[in-house]
Each structure stands twice: as C-alpha cells, then as structure tokens.
Design a protein around this motif. Structure first.
Motif, PDB file in Angstrom:
ATOM      1  N   SER A 117       0.827  -1.205   0.000  1.00 12.06           N
ATOM      2  CA  SER A 117       0.000   0.000   0.000  1.00 12.06           C
ATOM      3  C   SER A 117       0.867   1.264   0.000  1.00 12.06           C
ATOM      4  CB  SER A 117      -0.891   0.008   1.249  1.00 12.06           C
ATOM      5  OG  SER A 117      -1.606   1.208   1.359  1.00 12.06           O
ATOM      6  N   PRO A 118       0.461   2.332  -0.732  1.00 11.86           N
ATOM      7  CA  PRO A 118       1.187   3.607  -0.682  1.00 11.86           C
ATOM      8  C   PRO A 118       1.197   4.154   0.746  1.00 11.86           C
ATOM      9  CG  PRO A 118      -0.381   3.576  -2.500  1.00 11.86           C
ATOM     10  CD  PRO A 118      -0.662   2.355  -1.674  1.00 11.86           C
ATOM     11  N   PRO A 119       2.287   4.822   1.175  1.00 13.40           N
ATOM     12  CA  PRO A 119       2.393   5.316   2.561  1.00 13.40           C
ATOM     13  C   PRO A 119       1.201   6.140   3.014  1.00 13.40           C
ATOM     14  CG  PRO A 119       4.495   5.535   1.425  1.00 13.40           C
ATOM     15  CD  PRO A 119       3.511   5.072   0.389  1.00 13.40           C
ATOM     16  N   ALA A 120       0.675   6.999   2.130  1.00 16.41           N
ATOM     17  CA  ALA A 120      -0.443   7.858   2.518  1.00 16.41           C
ATOM     18  C   ALA A 120      -1.728   7.067   2.774  1.00 16.41           C
ATOM     19  CB  ALA A 120      -0.691   8.909   1.440  1.00 16.41           C
ATOM     20  N   LEU A 121      -1.775   5.843   2.238  1.00 11.02           N
ATOM     21  CA  LEU A 121      -3.002   5.047   2.364  1.00 11.02           C
ATOM     22  C   LEU A 121      -2.834   3.859   3.297  1.00 11.02           C
ATOM     23  CD1 LEU A 121      -4.171   4.966  -1.379  1.00 11.02           C
ATOM     24  CD2 LEU A 121      -4.958   6.484   0.448  1.00 11.02           C
ATOM     25  N   ILE A 122      -1.694   3.803   3.987  1.00 14.19           N
ATOM     26  CA  ILE A 122      -1.425   2.633   4.827  1.00 14.19           C
ATOM     27  C   ILE A 122      -2.504   2.444   5.889  1.00 14.19           C
ATOM     28  CG2 ILE A 122       0.084   1.802   6.681  1.00 14.19           C
ATOM     29  CD1 ILE A 122       2.461   2.516   5.000  1.00 14.19           C
ATOM     30  N   THR A 123      -2.894   3.516   6.559  1.00  7.88           N
ATOM     31  CA  THR A 123      -3.903   3.387   7.619  1.00  7.88           C
ATOM     32  C   THR A 123      -5.201   2.824   7.074  1.00  7.88           C
ATOM     33  OG1 THR A 123      -2.950   5.299   8.769  1.00  7.88           O
ATOM     34  CG2 THR A 123      -5.150   4.605   9.424  1.00  7.88           C
ATOM     35  N   TYR A 124      -5.653   3.374   5.964  1.00 14.69           N
ATOM     36  CA  TYR A 124      -6.921   2.935   5.381  1.00 14.69           C
ATOM     37  C   TYR A 124      -6.808   1.508   4.837  1.00 14.69           C
ATOM     38  CZ  TYR A 124      -8.109   7.820   5.920  1.00 14.69           C
ATOM     39  OH  TYR A 124      -8.338   9.065   6.451  1.00 14.69           O
ATOM     40  N   THR A 125      -5.624   1.171   4.334  1.00 15.82           N
ATOM     41  CA  THR A 125      -5.411  -0.195   3.849  1.00 15.82           C
ATOM     42  C   THR A 125      -5.458  -1.186   4.997  1.00 15.82           C
ATOM     43  OG1 THR A 125      -4.013   0.636   2.061  1.00 15.82           O
ATOM     44  CG2 THR A 125      -3.856  -1.703   2.563  1.00 15.82           C
ATOM     45  N   VAL A 126      -4.832  -0.822   6.122  1.00 17.99           N
ATOM     46  CA  VAL A 126      -4.862  -1.690   7.303  1.00 17.99           C
ATOM     47  C   VAL A 126      -6.301  -1.925   7.751  1.00 17.99           C
ATOM     48  CG1 VAL A 126      -4.359  -1.756   9.783  1.00 17.99           C
ATOM     49  CG2 VAL A 126      -2.548  -1.188   8.157  1.00 17.99           C
ATOM     50  N   VAL A 127      -7.086  -0.856   7.825  1.00 18.02           N
ATOM     51  CA  VAL A 127      -8.481  -0.987   8.261  1.00 18.02           C
ATOM     52  C   VAL A 127      -9.280  -1.818   7.254  1.00 18.02           C
ATOM     53  CG1 VAL A 127     -10.595   0.260   8.819  1.00 18.02           C
ATOM     54  CG2 VAL A 127      -8.391   1.183   9.544  1.00 18.02           C
ATOM     55  N   PHE A 128      -9.084  -1.544   5.974  1.00 20.44           N
ATOM     56  CA  PHE A 128      -9.798  -2.284   4.932  1.00 20.44           C
ATOM     57  C   PHE A 128      -9.476  -3.771   4.994  1.00 20.44           C
ATOM     58  CE2 PHE A 128      -9.889  -4.118   0.638  1.00 20.44           C
ATOM     59  CZ  PHE A 128     -11.204  -3.853   0.272  1.00 20.44           C
ATOM     60  N   VAL A 129      -8.185  -4.098   5.075  1.00 19.24           N
ATOM     61  CA  VAL A 129      -7.775  -5.501   5.121  1.00 19.24           C
ATOM     62  C   VAL A 129      -8.265  -6.156   6.415  1.00 19.24           C
ATOM     63  CG1 VAL A 129      -5.793  -7.058   5.218  1.00 19.24           C
ATOM     64  CG2 VAL A 129      -5.795  -5.148   3.617  1.00 19.24           C
ATOM     65  N   GLY A 130      -8.244  -5.402   7.521  1.00 23.46           N
ATOM     66  CA  GLY A 130      -8.756  -5.946   8.772  1.00 23.46           C
ATOM     67  C   GLY A 130     -10.222  -6.321   8.674  1.00 23.46           C
ATOM     68  N   ILE A 131     -11.015  -5.437   8.064  1.00 24.87           N
ATOM     69  CA  ILE A 131     -12.433  -5.716   7.891  1.00 24.87           C
ATOM     70  C   ILE A 131     -12.635  -6.926   6.974  1.00 24.87           C
ATOM     71  CG2 ILE A 131     -14.595  -4.834   6.924  1.00 24.87           C
ATOM     72  CD1 ILE A 131     -13.658  -2.024   7.830  1.00 24.87           C
ATOM     73  N   MET A 132     -11.914  -6.947   5.864  1.00 21.35           N
ATOM     74  CA  MET A 132     -12.044  -8.041   4.914  1.00 21.35           C
ATOM     75  C   MET A 132     -11.482  -9.349   5.459  1.00 21.35           C
ATOM     76  SD  MET A 132     -13.567  -7.013   2.178  1.00 21.35           S
ATOM     77  CE  MET A 132     -13.092  -8.278   1.004  1.00 21.35           C
ATOM     78  N   GLY A 133     -10.643  -9.240   6.480  1.00 15.78           N
ATOM     79  CA  GLY A 133      -9.977 -10.420   7.017  1.00 15.78           C
ATOM     80  C   GLY A 133     -10.893 -11.427   7.636  1.00 15.78           C
ATOM     81  N   ASN A 134     -12.189 -11.063   7.881  1.00 18.46           N
ATOM     82  CA  ASN A 134     -13.061 -12.059   8.501  1.00 18.46           C
ATOM     83  C   ASN A 134     -13.354 -13.235   7.568  1.00 18.46           C
ATOM     84  OD1 ASN A 134     -15.738 -11.607   7.075  1.00 18.46           O
ATOM     85  ND2 ASN A 134     -15.486  -9.571   7.954  1.00 18.46           N
ATOM     86  N   LEU A 135     -12.905 -13.135   6.310  1.00 22.53           N
ATOM     87  CA  LEU A 135     -12.955 -14.311   5.438  1.00 22.53           C
ATOM     88  C   LEU A 135     -12.145 -15.449   6.049  1.00 22.53           C
ATOM     89  CD1 LEU A 135     -12.566 -12.818   1.839  1.00 22.53           C
ATOM     90  CD2 LEU A 135     -14.524 -14.100   2.711  1.00 22.53           C
ATOM     91  N   ALA A 136     -11.093 -15.074   6.778  1.00 25.24           N
ATOM     92  CA  ALA A 136     -10.256 -16.075   7.458  1.00 25.24           C
ATOM     93  C   ALA A 136     -10.740 -16.311   8.884  1.00 25.24           C
ATOM     94  CB  ALA A 136      -8.802 -15.616   7.467  1.00 25.24           C
ATOM     95  N   SER A 137     -11.960 -15.835   9.185  1.00 29.92           N
ATOM     96  CA  SER A 137     -12.560 -15.997  10.502  1.00 29.92           C
ATOM     97  C   SER A 137     -11.665 -15.385  11.580  1.00 29.92           C
ATOM     98  CB  SER A 137     -12.838 -17.477  10.774  1.00 29.92           C
ATOM     99  OG  SER A 137     -13.655 -17.621  11.914  1.00 29.92           O
ATOM    100  N   ASP A 138     -11.533 -16.064  12.724  1.00 37.57           N
ATOM    101  CA  ASP A 138     -10.785 -15.504  13.849  1.00 37.57           C
ATOM    102  C   ASP A 138      -9.294 -15.385  13.575  1.00 37.57           C
ATOM    103  OD1 ASP A 138     -13.178 -15.410  15.118  1.00 37.57           O
ATOM    104  OD2 ASP A 138     -12.767 -16.983  16.570  1.00 37.57           O
TER     105      ASP A 138
END
Length: 503
Positions: A117-138
């Motif tokens: 992810s580009p540095p300016a978007l790292i925070t939003y990328t982390v949040v986005f991936v965290g939300i999407m991460g529930n595909l892997a459940s817990d």
C-alpha cells in the motif's frame, strides 16, 4: 502507567467478574435447554395459549415434562442436531475457506495487500484488510494486528497505532465484507430456524445482508482510518521505544506466481458463473428470468464453496503444498479440526432452539411481546435502535456471536416479525451490535493475545491502555452503523437482493 480506578474502570471490572462466572457456552446452552423444559411445565400449569398469527389456530404451550414431551426429547435429539440448518452451511463453507487458509493463500493475500500500500493510504489499507480479514474468521484477529504494527513501525509511525487499527477493524468490523463469508451462512441458518417459529416458508439466505455489508466496508474503512489518524496516533505521540523485531513466516519462493495463478483461476471461475447466469433460459434464473429469488441465490453457498476450492487448490499446487489429491483432503480435514468446538456447541444450541419451538413458548413470547410493544407505542425504528444497544451490552457477557444469536434469534426474530420486520433486517441489527463491542469486552479471548503484542512496544501497557485505545473505535463504529441502518431504512435501500426492512 498506573490506571486510575475511575467509574468506567470499576464498571469493566464488574463486567469481567460477572462474565467470568458464566459457564462454558456448551454448558450455558445445556442449562438454557433445561430452563426451557422447566418453563414449559410452569406455562402449562396456567394453560397458557396463543393465537398463531398465520393460521389463526390456538396453540397451547406444550409441556416438555410429560409423556409426549419426553418422547419428543428422546426421538428428536439426533434430528435436531443433524437437521440444524447452520451446521451443514458452515461446515461446507469452511471446507473451502479452510483449504484456502491452510495452503497459505489468505495469509499471503492479507500481507501483500498491506505491505504494497502507498504510505499515505497505509492506515486505510490496514483498516480495509482488517475488515475483509473475517474471510479467514478468527485468524484475522491474530494475524493482522501484529502485521499492521510492523508496517507502521517500518515507515516511522507509532506501531501501537497500527496494532490498534488492525485489531479494531478485524474485531469491530467483523460482520462487514465485500464477499459472502462463513458468518453470513451461519447467522442466516439460525435466522431461518427462528423465523420458522412464525412462518416456516421464510428463508434467510447468506446474501440477504450483502448490500449493507458492502457499503459498510467502505464507510467503516473511512471512519476507522480517520479515528486512527486524527485521534489515536496523535494521542500516542511519536514512538520512542526500543527497536523491535517482529517475526514473519517467510513466503514460499513462488508465492507471487501462485497468488497470480489463483487470481486468474478465480476470475475464470467467476466468468463461467456470470456467463451461466446471463445465457438465455439459464438454469440459475427463476421461471420469469429473474435473479431474486432464483436457484443462483438459493445455491450461493455451493457456488462460493467451489470458488474457494478453485483458488485454494490453484495456489496450493503452484507453491507445492498440494502435490497429490490426498493433500486436498488433508488440508480440508485440518480445517474441520478447527471446527470441533463449534460442532459441539451446535449440538446444545440445536436442542435449545428445538425445545423452545416445539413447546410453542417462542410463539407465545413473540406474539405477546409484540402486543406489549404495540400497546406502549414502541414499535418503530427506535425499537430496532434500542435492540442494537441491548445486544451491544450483551456482548460484554457473551462474546460468541453465533452463540448469542442462537440465544436471541428465537425471541427477537419472531417478535419483530409480528411487528412486520423481515428476519434479515433483525439480523442486520444484531450483527452491527455484536461486532461493534467485540474489541472492548474483557471476555474476548483475543484481547490477551493482542495485549501481549502491544507490550512488545510498550512494557507498561495494560488492559486500561488497551480499552482506552479500542473504545473510540467501538463507539464510532456502532454510531456509524446505526446511522447507516437509518439511511437504508428511510431511503428504502435494500439490505440484500430483494430484502427490505419489512416482510
């Protein structure tokens, strides 16, 4: 830093004390099933009855402590378990998702999405991936927070801010996703079982909350990113701790190629499905040629299952983790081992719901509860908001989302159906409440794990530090979701294909 024993701290301590005294979820539902049996006897002493809203038939509350009741308990026990809708749905979904996880596809996708992810978007990328991460459940709750902390640290930002953003997104944003996840199948099955107390023709499918979930991903990504950038990180200040090495498992040498191949295979699979849907006289459409309802939506779980099979096997073969056909079965079997505790829990849940339904107490409570709410003129959207707040508070005592919904659904789904609300709408209200407070309840088992990661960067960090970081996310996510529900409700936006707030 020593935390002050303020009112909120004492409140959390009290919640923790009460919550720790609750039995294991399996025993809890065994106790509840016994409670239903006893309650049915008490109801029968007063000849309690109710007029079924659909058929107009008078239903007596049946006594489970009777000859008929004893026969039902013994003869239905296995059918209650094997016929419980969520069991087959979730196990089937986890065959595919578990395969993709065990071969390393989901972990690799999460890591590469954040790190590139580009540095300016790292925070939003982390949040986005965290939300999407529930595909892997817990697994997302364990994988994403330390990875996000490492990324923040590597770019010169406060690592605990990254840890907080990753955990908040994965925990509080658990119900949102762009794709259909195992949670959708699990909750839909329980909702369908609960709706059958009033109308057994109503089926809640895994896609009934999909549109709302899609919008939630982008809205919560924005909110979570803003909370991190504007509040959490400024409060933490500049990181002045010692250098920390965060271990990461090395990816296979050909992981990038495997990821690419899996993506291509997934696109080909989706293209085949799309073509099959849109060809003339498609067997996946209904008789009128529509999609809602249709065999496509009714069969969405097998379609998703085969998608994960496709990408998981492609990735596994390319990286060399799948060498023979036996390896496919081996990885799926490993994923089923992770579901052992869920299967055990479902046995008790199935009995509790079945007894509740057979005794007619569910119908009695639903009809009389709805009448009471009508009598006090508390029947509008504010009733739903009140229910959301109630469930958010319940999460401090019962953290298992499936267990809590299995407890609440037989009461609230039929009750709200009597007020005209669709079970899938009630399910949306439940999901946003359950997810929002996951990250602030002391009973969440992953809190200790994430706290240990936090202490690698700050030796003095404690539960008070943790709660202080998570509370802004929890409050903002819950508030945002309530507003979003109101927007969908008043603008008539469907929550899923053909699903509005009303029946």
């Amino acid at each position: 830093m020593k935390n002050k024993k303020g009112f909120f701290s004492r409140f959390l301590n009290g919640i923790e004390t009460v919550g720790n005294k609750l039995p294991d979820p399996f025993i809890l539902f065994v106790v509840l099933a016994v409670g239903v049996i006893i309650a049915s006897y008490i109801f029968s002493l007063f000849n309690a009855s109710v007029i079924h809203p659909g058929s107009g038939e008078e239903l007596l509350v049946k006594n489970l402590i009777s000859g008929e009741g004893l026969q039902y308990i013994l003869l239905s026990m296995l059918d209650n378990f094997t016929g419980f809708a969520p069991l087959g749905l979730v196990l089937a979904m986890m065959l595919g998702i578990g395969l993709a996880e065990k071969v390393g596809l989901l972990d690799y996708a999460i890591k590469k999405t954040i790190l590139k992810s580009p540095p300016a978007l790292i925070t939003y990328t982390v949040v986005f991936v965290g939300i999407m991460g529930n595909l892997a459940s817990d697994a997302a709750l364990v994988l994403i927070p330390p990875l996000a902390a490492m990324v923040f640290y590597k770019v010169g930002r406060h690592p605990i801010a990254g840890l907080a953003a990753g955990y908040a997104a994965a925990g509080a944003g658990f119900t949102a996703n762009l794709f259909i996840a195992g949670t959708d199948a699990l909750l839909a099955g329980i909702s369908t079982e609960a709706a059958a107390i009033i109308d057994d023709s109503i089926v809640v499918t895994p896609v009934d909350n999909w549109y709302f979930n899609i919008v939630s991903v982008f809205v919560l990504t924005l909110v979570g990113g803003l909370i991190t950038n504007k509040f959490i990180e400024p409060r933490l200040g500049k990181y002045k701790g010692d250098a920390v090495k965060v271990d990461m498992e090395d990816d296979p040498p050909n992981a990038a190629k495997a990821y690419r191949n899996a993506g291509i295979a997934g696109l080909i699979y989706l293209a085949i499905i799309a073509i099959t849907i849109f060809v003339p006289d498609s067997p996946l459409r209904n008789e009128e040629g529509g999609i809602v309802p249709s065999p496509f939506l009714s069969g969405i779980v097998p379609i998703i299952l085969f998608f994960f099979f496709t990408v998981g096997i492609t990735y596994g073969v390319t990286v060399g983790k799948i060498k023979t056909s036996k390896d496919v079965g081996k990885y799926m079997a490993e994923s089923m081992k992770d579901m052992a505790s869920y299967i055990v829990l479902i046995f008790a849940i199935a009995q509790f719901i079945a007894y509740f339904s057979w005794s007619n107490m569910g119908t009695w409570i639903a009809v009389n509860g709805a009448e009471f709410l009508k009598d006090i003129n508390f029947t509008g959207i504010w009733l739903i908001i009140g229910y959301i707040i109630f469930t958010a508070l319940m999460n401090f005592l019962i953290t298992s989302g499936s267990a809590k919904w299995a407890l609440e659904a037989p009461v609230f789904v039929p009750m709200f159906m009597q007020l005209g609300y669709h079970p899938a709408f009630t399910q949306v209200a439940y999901r946003v409440a359950d997810s929002s407070t996951n990250i602030v309840t002391p009973l969440m088992p992953y809190m200790v794990i994430v706290l240990s990661f936090m202490q690698k960067y700050d030796k003095k960090a404690g539960i008070g530090t943790f709660i202080a970081l998570m509370l802004p996310y929890s409050i903002s996510f819950l508030t945002t979701w309530i507003i979003l529900i109101l927007v969908f409700f008043f603008l008539g936006i469907p929550f899923g294909p053909g699903i509005g707030p009303y029946l």
